[in-house]
Motif scaffolding. Structure first.
Motif, short mmCIF file in Angstrom:
data_model
loop_
_atom_site.label_atom_id
_atom_site.label_comp_id
_atom_site.label_asym_id
_atom_site.label_seq_id
_atom_site.Cartn_x
_atom_site.Cartn_y
_atom_site.Cartn_z
N PRO A 83 -15.17 2.64 -29.96
CA PRO A 83 -15.54 1.47 -30.76
C PRO A 83 -14.77 1.40 -32.08
O PRO A 83 -14.10 2.35 -32.49
CB PRO A 83 -17.03 1.66 -31.01
CG PRO A 83 -17.31 3.09 -30.77
CD PRO A 83 -16.27 3.60 -29.82
N SER A 84 -14.90 0.27 -32.75
CA SER A 84 -14.08 0.00 -33.95
C SER A 84 -14.44 0.93 -35.11
O SER A 84 -13.64 1.10 -36.03
CB SER A 84 -14.25 -1.46 -34.38
OG SER A 84 -15.62 -1.71 -34.63
N ASP A 85 -15.64 1.55 -35.08
CA ASP A 85 -16.01 2.44 -36.19
C ASP A 85 -15.77 3.91 -35.85
O ASP A 85 -16.23 4.81 -36.57
CB ASP A 85 -17.47 2.22 -36.59
CG ASP A 85 -18.44 2.50 -35.45
OD1 ASP A 85 -17.98 2.75 -34.32
OD2 ASP A 85 -19.67 2.47 -35.69
N ALA A 86 -15.02 4.18 -34.78
CA ALA A 86 -14.74 5.57 -34.40
C ALA A 86 -13.73 6.21 -35.35
O ALA A 86 -12.96 5.51 -36.02
CB ALA A 86 -14.20 5.61 -32.97
N VAL A 87 -13.77 7.55 -35.43
CA VAL A 87 -12.72 8.32 -36.10
C VAL A 87 -12.00 9.09 -35.00
O VAL A 87 -12.63 9.81 -34.23
CB VAL A 87 -13.31 9.31 -37.13
CG1 VAL A 87 -12.21 10.19 -37.71
CG2 VAL A 87 -14.04 8.55 -38.22
N ILE A 88 -10.68 8.88 -34.91
CA ILE A 88 -9.91 9.50 -33.83
C ILE A 88 -8.86 10.38 -34.47
O ILE A 88 -7.90 9.90 -35.10
CB ILE A 88 -9.25 8.42 -32.93
CG1 ILE A 88 -10.30 7.39 -32.49
CG2 ILE A 88 -8.58 9.08 -31.72
CD1 ILE A 88 -9.71 6.11 -31.89
N GLU A 89 -9.09 11.70 -34.35
CA GLU A 89 -8.22 12.65 -35.02
C GLU A 89 -7.31 13.26 -33.97
O GLU A 89 -7.79 13.64 -32.90
CB GLU A 89 -9.14 13.72 -35.60
CG GLU A 89 -8.62 14.38 -36.81
CD GLU A 89 -9.63 15.39 -37.36
OE1 GLU A 89 -10.86 15.19 -37.22
OE2 GLU A 89 -9.15 16.38 -37.92
#
Ligand SMILES: C[S@@+](CC[C@H](N)C(=O)[O-])C[C@H]1O[C@@H](n2cnc3c(N)ncnc32)[C@H](O)[C@@H]1O
Length: 224
Positions: A83-89
């Motif tokens: 989703p748009s509020d994810a953090v993808i490291e």
């Protein structure tokens, strides 16, 4: 057939030589003489993210750690799934691989490093996992050949019980540990079980150069 052209040379922190090669539209990263990643074999790299993020559902605010970057296909698939509020490291050991993804490889997976949800961790994903405590919703691991590592010997620790327990500590309740593997055989599900995960295997087939070859995504769901 066209000959391979070497576009760039680099070294991993352990001194292992890496080459970036191109033949027509195909790109290849070679690590220590071994073909680590080809742009013609992106299906299973993407499947790592679709299977791993699929097991999460569209969890709001999900924090997902991917190791490593390669050609960015797993990262691009995670960006599409989350989703748009994810953090993808994304953790990448070799600085040159990050540069190549910002340069000649950028368009292969559609410039996922430009996604505003993406953060780069420059270093060993094992170190990042050790640092995290109850912080991550999913870990998507594709740093090597899978539980039988080939390219970097030091990656073996990620696939042993100690390394998997570190992943378990890094994950929040209900977290997902997904691991790309060259082979769908072996007892890695049991090893996941010894580290506190409910383990399962998901065979995935390549549509690229190794057409039809079956690889696997091992999935560990954090129990408790
Ligand atoms: C097979 S490629 C990953 C392919 C990737 N899934 C994709 O979609 O293109 C493996 C990557 O992991 C990196 N790597 C190897 N060991 C690592 C480690 N311990 N921590 C972080 N990155 C690592 C390599 O430099 C390489 O970029």
């Amino acid at each position: 057939m066209r000959p391979w052209e070497t576009l760039a040379e680099a070294s991993a922190p352990d001194g292992q030589p890496l080459l970036l090669r191109r033949r027509g539209h195909e790109y290849l990263i070679v690590a220590g003489g071994y073909d680590l990643m080809s742009s013609r074999d992106d299906t299973t790299a993407r499947a790592l993210a679709t299977v791993g993020c699929g097991a999460l559902g569209r969890r709001s605010g999900a924090h997902v750690l991917i190791g490593g970057l390669g050609m960015g296909y797993s990262l691009a698939a995670a960006c599409a799934e989350l989703p748009s509020d994810a953090v993808i490291e994304v953790a990448e050991l070799v600085p040159a691989v990050i540069e190549w993804n910002q340069g000649p490889l950028a368009e292969l997976a559609g410039r996922p490093l430009d996604d505003p949800r993406v953060r780069i961790y420059r270093g060993d994903v094992a170190q990042r996992i050790e640092e995290a405590k109850d912080e991550l919703d999913a870990i998507l691991l594709d740093v090597d050949n899978g539980p039988e590592p080939l390219a970097h010997d030091h990656n073996a620790r990620l696939y042993g019980v100690q390394g998997l327990r570190a992943a378990h500590r890094a994950l929040r309740r209900g977290g997902v540990h997904a691991v790309w593997s060259y082979s769908d055989e072996g007892d890695f599900a049991k090893v996941l079980g010894r580290a506190g995960f409910a383990g399962s295997v998901h065979p995935v087939s390549n549509r690229g150069r190794d057409r039809g070859r079956t690889h696997a995504i091992w999935l560990g769901l954090r129990k408790g």
